[in-house]
Design a protein around this motif. Structure first.
Motif, short mmCIF file in Angstrom:
data_model
loop_
_atom_site.label_atom_id
_atom_site.label_comp_id
_atom_site.label_asym_id
_atom_site.label_seq_id
_atom_site.Cartn_x
_atom_site.Cartn_y
_atom_site.Cartn_z
N ARG A 24 0.92 -1.06 -0.08
CA ARG A 24 -0.03 0.02 -0.07
C ARG A 24 0.88 1.25 -0.17
N GLU A 25 1.94 1.18 0.68
CA GLU A 25 2.72 2.58 0.84
C GLU A 25 3.47 2.72 -0.41
N ALA A 28 1.05 3.58 -3.39
CA ALA A 28 0.70 5.26 -3.03
C ALA A 28 1.80 6.09 -3.37
N LEU A 115 -10.38 4.29 0.49
CA LEU A 115 -9.73 5.02 -0.33
C LEU A 115 -9.90 6.78 -0.14
N GLY A 119 -4.35 10.05 2.05
CA GLY A 119 -3.41 9.15 1.58
C GLY A 119 -3.86 7.97 0.53
N GLY A 120 -5.31 7.65 0.71
CA GLY A 120 -6.12 6.68 0.10
C GLY A 120 -6.16 7.01 -1.47
N GLU A 121 -6.17 8.34 -1.72
CA GLU A 121 -6.41 8.64 -3.02
C GLU A 121 -5.26 8.03 -4.06
N SER A 122 -3.91 8.23 -3.54
CA SER A 122 -2.84 7.41 -4.40
C SER A 122 -3.07 6.29 -4.74
N LEU A 123 -3.69 5.43 -3.94
CA LEU A 123 -3.69 4.11 -4.39
C LEU A 123 -4.82 3.80 -5.59
N GLU A 126 -2.73 6.14 -8.42
CA GLU A 126 -1.45 5.42 -8.96
C GLU A 126 -1.54 4.09 -8.81
N GLY A 127 -2.57 3.50 -8.55
CA GLY A 127 -2.56 1.92 -8.34
C GLY A 127 -3.70 1.66 -9.12
#
Length: 200
Positions: A24-25, A28, A115, A119-123, A126-127
């Protein structure tokens, strides 16, 4: 005398959770394309073979890190097989079939709420988008999937928020056929329609 074990930590009860936290880290922070299984293993302090053992390929690891109760690749496989010309309606019906399932909806809501946390938005950006949605667009053979699939995502995410999270009426209580009638033409335009003037 007890032997001293050197090297990467072997698998243990908490290994899977540590790998997921590392994934996850990194997804993100670096995005899907720039995150390798080896980097996730290094972050978690385990051998890369353990990552493959628990999760398989990198895209499987991404979905596990998002805690999705269904595999969207399997969900959308029939849509891809049917071709781009009917993909707007097909995608929406597959999506509604999962979200309107009372057994799946609570878990999907939990994934979405994670999400929406800091910080969840990056998953998502970007994921999930490059790791899952863009491959669907490429498999459909549409032009400019890097533009079209985020547009599709914007519409679907809006529907998730209004129908399932905020429960905005009348969207929340519309029958699925009515939702398809309202949203599918817009999704189809995003997938195959004229986007001149959008995105250069």
């Amino acid at each position: 005398m007890t032997a001293v074990t050197r090297g990467r930590r072997p698998g243990g009860p908490d290994t899977r959770a540590q790998i997921l936290a590392a994934a996850r880290e990194l997804f993100a922070a670096r995005g899907f394309a720039r995150t390798s299984v080896r980097a996730v293993a290094a972050q978690a302090g385990v051998d890369p073979s353990l990552v493959h053992h628990y999760f398989g390929r990198k895209d499987d690891l991404l979905l596990a890190s998002l805690e999705m109760p269904v595999d969207p690749r399997e969900l959308l496989a029939p849509v891809v097989a049917a071709g781009a010309d009917a993909a707007g309606e097909g995608l929406l019906r597959a999506f509604l079939g999962a979200w309107d399932d009372p057994a799946l909806q609570p878990v999907l809501l939990g994934a979405v709420r994670r999400l929406l946390e800091p910080g969840g938005e990056s998953l998502l950006t970007e994921g999930f988008v490059p790791g899952v949605l863009l491959p669907v667009g490429r498999a459909l053979g549409i032009d400019r999937p890097e533009l079209r699939m985020p547009l599709v995502a914007s519409q679907v995410l809006g529907l998730i928020l209004t129908r399932y999270v905020l429960r905005l009426e009348p969207v929340s209580s519309l029958p699925s056929d009515a939702v398809v009638a309202a949203y599918a033409p817009t999704l189809q335009r995003y997938l195959t329609g004229d986007l001149d003037g959008v995105g250069g």
